[in-house]
Design a protein around this motif. Structure first.
Motif, PDB file in Angstrom:
ATOM      1  N   LEU A 396      -2.462 -13.312   1.181  1.00 50.26           N
ATOM      2  CA  LEU A 396      -1.354 -13.522   0.148  1.00 50.26           C
ATOM      3  C   LEU A 396      -0.757 -12.120  -0.173  1.00 50.26           C
ATOM      4  O   LEU A 396       0.431 -12.153  -0.195  1.00 50.26           O
ATOM      5  CB  LEU A 396      -1.805 -14.274  -0.735  1.00 50.26           C
ATOM      6  N   LEU A 397      -1.559 -11.201  -0.602  1.00 51.57           N
ATOM      7  CA  LEU A 397      -1.009  -9.967  -0.965  1.00 51.57           C
ATOM      8  C   LEU A 397      -0.363  -9.255  -0.026  1.00 51.57           C
ATOM      9  O   LEU A 397       0.788  -8.682  -0.302  1.00 51.57           O
ATOM     10  CB  LEU A 397      -2.086  -9.105  -1.574  1.00 51.57           C
ATOM     11  N   TRP A 398      -0.895  -9.009   1.295  1.00 50.22           N
ATOM     12  CA  TRP A 398      -0.370  -8.077   2.286  1.00 50.22           C
ATOM     13  C   TRP A 398       0.722  -8.693   3.045  1.00 50.22           C
ATOM     14  O   TRP A 398       1.453  -8.046   3.698  1.00 50.22           O
ATOM     15  CB  TRP A 398      -1.348  -7.447   3.060  1.00 50.22           C
ATOM     16  N   SER A 399       0.731 -10.018   2.931  1.00 49.36           N
ATOM     17  CA  SER A 399       1.942 -10.933   3.516  1.00 49.36           C
ATOM     18  C   SER A 399       3.106 -10.533   2.925  1.00 49.36           C
ATOM     19  O   SER A 399       4.216 -10.754   3.499  1.00 49.36           O
ATOM     20  CB  SER A 399       1.639 -12.125   3.813  1.00 49.36           C
ATOM     21  N   THR A 400       3.213 -10.758   1.661  1.00 48.15           N
ATOM     22  CA  THR A 400       4.302 -10.569   0.799  1.00 48.15           C
ATOM     23  C   THR A 400       4.645  -8.984   0.565  1.00 48.15           C
ATOM     24  O   THR A 400       5.728  -8.497   0.841  1.00 48.15           O
ATOM     25  CB  THR A 400       4.025 -11.195  -0.604  1.00 48.15           C
ATOM     26  N   THR A 401       3.478  -8.123  -0.045  1.00 48.47           N
ATOM     27  CA  THR A 401       3.994  -6.776  -0.149  1.00 48.47           C
ATOM     28  C   THR A 401       4.037  -6.052   1.147  1.00 48.47           C
ATOM     29  O   THR A 401       4.774  -5.038   1.353  1.00 48.47           O
ATOM     30  CB  THR A 401       2.548  -6.248  -0.895  1.00 48.47           C
ATOM     31  N   GLY A 402       3.300  -6.463   2.360  1.00 49.05           N
ATOM     32  CA  GLY A 402       3.482  -5.914   3.583  1.00 49.05           C
ATOM     33  C   GLY A 402       4.926  -6.233   3.993  1.00 49.05           C
ATOM     34  O   GLY A 402       5.666  -5.113   4.747  1.00 49.05           O
ATOM     35  N   ALA A 403       5.428  -7.420   3.957  1.00 49.01           N
ATOM     36  CA  ALA A 403       6.758  -7.851   4.417  1.00 49.01           C
ATOM     37  C   ALA A 403       7.624  -6.828   3.505  1.00 49.01           C
ATOM     38  O   ALA A 403       8.732  -6.318   4.462  1.00 49.01           O
ATOM     39  CB  ALA A 403       7.183  -9.251   4.195  1.00 49.01           C
ATOM     40  N   ALA A 420       9.983   2.144   0.062  1.00 50.56           N
ATOM     41  CA  ALA A 420       8.731   1.605   0.880  1.00 50.56           C
ATOM     42  C   ALA A 420       7.510   2.227   0.272  1.00 50.56           C
ATOM     43  O   ALA A 420       6.640   1.496   0.134  1.00 50.56           O
ATOM     44  CB  ALA A 420       8.895   2.141   2.221  1.00 50.56           C
ATOM     45  N   GLY A 421       7.408   3.379  -0.278  1.00 55.79           N
ATOM     46  CA  GLY A 421       6.479   4.107  -0.864  1.00 55.79           C
ATOM     47  C   GLY A 421       5.988   3.253  -2.175  1.00 55.79           C
ATOM     48  O   GLY A 421       4.771   2.956  -2.614  1.00 55.79           O
ATOM     49  N   THR A 422       7.076   2.742  -2.794  1.00 58.19           N
ATOM     50  CA  THR A 422       6.532   1.747  -4.055  1.00 58.19           C
ATOM     51  C   THR A 422       5.686   0.706  -3.912  1.00 58.19           C
ATOM     52  O   THR A 422       4.885   0.378  -4.417  1.00 58.19           O
ATOM     53  CB  THR A 422       7.960   1.494  -4.726  1.00 58.19           C
ATOM     54  N   TYR A 423       6.197  -0.140  -2.655  1.00 50.72           N
ATOM     55  CA  TYR A 423       5.534  -1.339  -2.293  1.00 50.72           C
ATOM     56  C   TYR A 423       4.044  -0.794  -1.539  1.00 50.72           C
ATOM     57  O   TYR A 423       3.130  -1.416  -1.846  1.00 50.72           O
ATOM     58  CB  TYR A 423       6.305  -2.069  -1.199  1.00 50.72           C
ATOM     59  N   LEU A 424       3.923   0.312  -0.905  1.00 55.49           N
ATOM     60  CA  LEU A 424       2.782   0.768  -0.354  1.00 55.49           C
ATOM     61  C   LEU A 424       1.804   0.968  -1.358  1.00 55.49           C
ATOM     62  O   LEU A 424       0.605   0.442  -1.350  1.00 55.49           O
ATOM     63  CB  LEU A 424       3.102   1.989   0.325  1.00 55.49           C
TER      64      LEU A 424
END
Length: 564
Positions: A396-403, A420-424
């Motif tokens: 759930l985390l990486w499917s949304t944050t990763g997208a 992009a750095g903020t989300y990473l």
């Protein structure tokens, strides 16, 4: 002013600034541009030879040229545009946070719960899935029993996942199961916990608001995609918060019993009215029992800092109660299983307290089972449930944050920039928070490894060992990180709408390109087509993953019968 109008205003302002910057570039001729150090690139970063035609058709410039032409500061702040973007993309999600279940005794506990959920969607998803899988497991475990009140016991255990549940000894649990007088115990606890706090008008309104706002804004963004405003849109902001929808809806469906005072009152009133007995050498003794010597009860506050998370009834802390809850649930299940085996051998499964001595019939060992409190780390199926919940929480985390990261990375100028750095950073810190919390829950169990069942109960130890100290340290570090990560993601979204990120350093993705960094001022037709597919892919990835998470919950989430 609606979302479409807000975007129109943003486009006009963004377009004006881009045209202003481009007009400066195009006002040069080849010789003056060379003297001024102007470097023109294509939208892939390749430096183009200077000529009048190249200057006239320029769409991207080097980072150094951007600094000299546009300056190093951000785009000027405009409140009307910021407020419209903020209310369209971020405000609905912030409002939806209020629908997460809390229930802590102290306000600070509820505030920390918010920080943990927003700071680590992985932990929020992990605790939610763990709660559902625990309910499913206890339903299957008790479904085989035909004894009176076994259905009530199952329902009570499902409701008490948010409570610091304590089983004093297996013999006392046996008396709670086999004595007819104690049938009322299960009736009372179920009746007192059978309340719901779900699907309020406020919750439904927030869910509808978020869902419709997200769909309308995404549609509007795709319909009005222009080459000049790709860096001020909020698709990635909407995507990074999408995890909140299935988590909120999931908790609303479960309707967790998390009101600390109500749970304590229900347990206290039930215990004081139940017919408790103490067993000694297998003989049922109907005399009065010592005060607070109950078969099933709740741990008291003040056991020590190492147990603080177990004591907090907010559902996100179910991660900390998984072992103690499984330990208590298995003890009660074994008592019913022993009763089933007695029926199979031709004995009565229940007795009255007036029947006197029954030998060793009701001891755990006599029916072929042994029970030890220190087995809580090895409760049946607990690690399978933990593994499944971990996978779903991280998904759930990486499917949304990763997208969201992918959307920002692939938007010109492609690469690791401010957005992009903020989300990473958000995704990595959120994962660390979940990992630290998970490890701390294991260390707490390692801190107390009792050998005496009657006196075990994971009682407080004023002198903590290394596992306990490590558990406390990891937990506190995780909470600080979660609080910082919450502030980080909210500020990151605000910065995107305020134009703070709309500066040469961020737009040039300097972190990825280094000395070769360049800034795309105007996208081409091929870029626009690519952005359509990229943004669509990111939105679909996050939406499908969130739907999959929700469907997984509902695969195991169903109400069992309570008839017995």
């Amino acid at each position: 002013m609606g979302p479409a109008a807000s975007y129109a205003g943003r486009i006009r302002r963004s377009s004006f600034l881009v045209l202003l910057y481009l007009s400066k570039i195009r006002s040069f001729n080849a010789s003056t541009a060379a003297d001024a150090g102007v470097r023109i690139t294509d939208n892939s970063g390749h430096v183009l030879p200077l000529s009048d035609s190249v200057l006239h058709d320029a769409t991207a410039i080097s980072y150094g040229t951007c600094l000299s032409v546009c300056g190093s500061g951000p785009m000027s702040f405009a409140w009307d545009e910021f407020s419209q973007l903020f209310s369209a993309w971020l405000l609905p999600w912030l409002a939806l946070i209020s629908q997460l279940p809390f229930g802590g005794r102290h306000r600070i506990d509820n505030v920390v719960s918010i920080m943990l959920a927003v700071g680590s969607p992985a932990l929020a998803g992990y605790s939610l899935v763990l709660t559902v899988l625990n309910s499913h497991w206890v339903m299957r475990r008790f479904h085989q029993f035909k004894q009176p009140r076994s259905g009530h016991a199952m329902h009570a255990l499902r409701c008490l996942q948010q409570a610091p549940l304590k089983v004093l000894s297996f013999d006392l649990v046996n008396t709670l199961v086999v004595l007819r007088e104690n049938d009322s115990w299960w009736d009372n606890i179920v009746e007192r916990l059978d309340y719901k706090h779900t699907w309020s008008v406020s919750a439904v309104t927030n869910l509808i608001w978020v869902s419709i706002a997200f769909m309308f804004i995404v549609i509007d963004a795709f319909r009005n995609l222009k080459s000049e405003d790709y860096n001020v849109r909020g698709e990635s902001v909407g995507v990074v918060w999408l995890w909140l929808l299935p988590v909120v809806v999931g908790w609303l469906q479960i309707s967790p019993k998390c009101d600390a005072e109500r749970i304590e009152k229900a347990m206290h009133d039930t215990n004081t009215k139940a017919y408790h007995v103490v067993t000694s050498d297998g003989i049922i003794n109907g005399d009065a029992v010592p005060t607070r010597l109950y078969a099933v009860s709740l741990y008291d506050e003040g056991r020590g800092a190492v147990y603080d998370d177990e004591q907090c009834t907010s559902p996100i802390y179910n991660y900390a109660r998984v072992f103690t809850w499984a330990h208590a649930a298995e003890a009660i299940a074994m008592a019913y299983q022993c009763a089933e085996e007695r029926v199979g051998s031709g004995e009565s499964s229940q007795l009255s307290s007036h029947t006197g001595s029954v030998g060793h019939t009701y001891s755990g060992v006599a029916c072929g089972h042994s029970y030890h409190a220190h087995d809580s780390l090895r409760a049946p199926g607990v690690w399978k449930r933990i593994s499944a919940a971990s996978v779903m929480g991280l998904l759930l985390l990486w499917s949304t944050t990763g997208a969201a990261f992918m959307l920002s990375w692939l938007t010109p100028t492609q690469g690791l920039g401010c957005r992009a750095g903020t989300y990473l950073v958000y995704g990595v810190v959120a994962t660390i928070v979940w990992l630290f919390m998970f490890i701390s829950s294991i260390l707490v169990r390692c801190e107390v490894m009792p050998t005496d069942v009657t006196h075990s109960v994971l009682s407080a130890n004023p002198r903590l060992g290394l596992p306990g100290l490590m558990a406390i340290s990891l937990r506190r570090i995780a909470k600080v990180l979660a609080a910082g990560n919450t502030i980080w993601i909210i500020c990151g979204c605000i910065f995107q709408f305020s134009g703070f990120y709309n500066r040469c350093w961020c737009n040039s993705s300097v972190m990825s390109w280094g000395a070769r960094a360049f800034s795309v001022l105007q996208t081409t037709e091929s870029d626009v087509s690519y952005l359509h597919s990229t943004w669509a892919g990111g939105v679909v990835l996050s939406a499908v993953s969130s739907i999959f998470f929700y469907l997984f919950l509902n695969l195991y989430l169903h109400e069992p019968p309570r008839g017995r």
